[in-house]
Write an enzyme that holds these catalytic residues in place. Structure first.
Site: not given
Ligand code: RTP
Ligand code: MG
Length: 141
Positions: A11, A51, A114, A117, A128
């Site tokens: 990212k 997304y 963070n 991804h 994806e």
């Molecule tokens: P990613 O898709 O980016 O790999 O991350 P992830 O699976 O660990 O998390 P996901 O639930 O898919 O969420 C995608 C991205 O959205 C942001 N996020 N912000 N503020 C919040 O509560 C929140 N929750 C998720 C994060 O940047 C996350 O990587």
């Molecule tokens: Mg995710």
């Protein structure tokens, strides 16, 4: 164990921190091969499409603005259990909760910034990879 492919994005925060190489080393040390890669500055439309599954979530707008705040490095990774292996390397979504030694614990600032991804399952990995590398050709090494 199955040979899988997964999609990874370094990212904007991690690209700006100049840690692409350090993150690639972690993939390589875990047995994951980079089989396709490109650096891109995503448009708002592309980031929103990528997304789209989070469209109704309260963090969607912040997520899209963050993902278009600078260039990202996008790669397809291949290896045994690549999807889970990559998720383990990444650590928890919130870097303050990520296990020590994971990419997010070591390089990330916040739940928005963070660092990486990674696809979270076989279906999302296929979708994806197709999104960013349509008709991907793989040259075996
Ligand atoms: P990613 O898709 O980016 O790999 O991350 P992830 O699976 O660990 O998390 P996901 O639930 O898919 O969420 C995608 C991205 O959205 C942001 N996020 N912000 N503020 C919040 O509560 C929140 N929750 C998720 C994060 O940047 C996350 O990587
Ligand atoms: Mg995710």
């Amino acid at each position: 164990m199955a040979i899988e492919r997964t999609l990874s994005i370094i990212k904007p925060d991690a690209v700006a921190k100049n840690v692409i190489g350090q993150i690639y080393s972690r993939f390589e040390n875990a047995g994951l091969k980079v089989i396709a890669a490109k650096m891109v500055h995503l448009s708002e439309v592309e980031a929103g499409q990528f997304y789209a599954v989070h469209k109704e979530r309260p963090f969607f707008k912040d997520l899209v603005s963050f993902m278009i705040s600078g260039p990202v490095m996008i790669q397809a990774l291949e290896g045994e259990n690549a999807i889970l292996t990559n998720r383990e390397l990444m650590g928890a979504t919130d870097p303050s909760k990520a296990e020590k030694g994971t990419i997010r614990a070591d390089f990330a600032q916040s739940i928005d910034a963070n660092a990486v991804h990674g696809s979270d399952g076989a279906d999302t990995a296929a979708a994806e990879i197709a999104f960013f590398f349509p008709g991907m050709q793989v040259y075996t090494r």
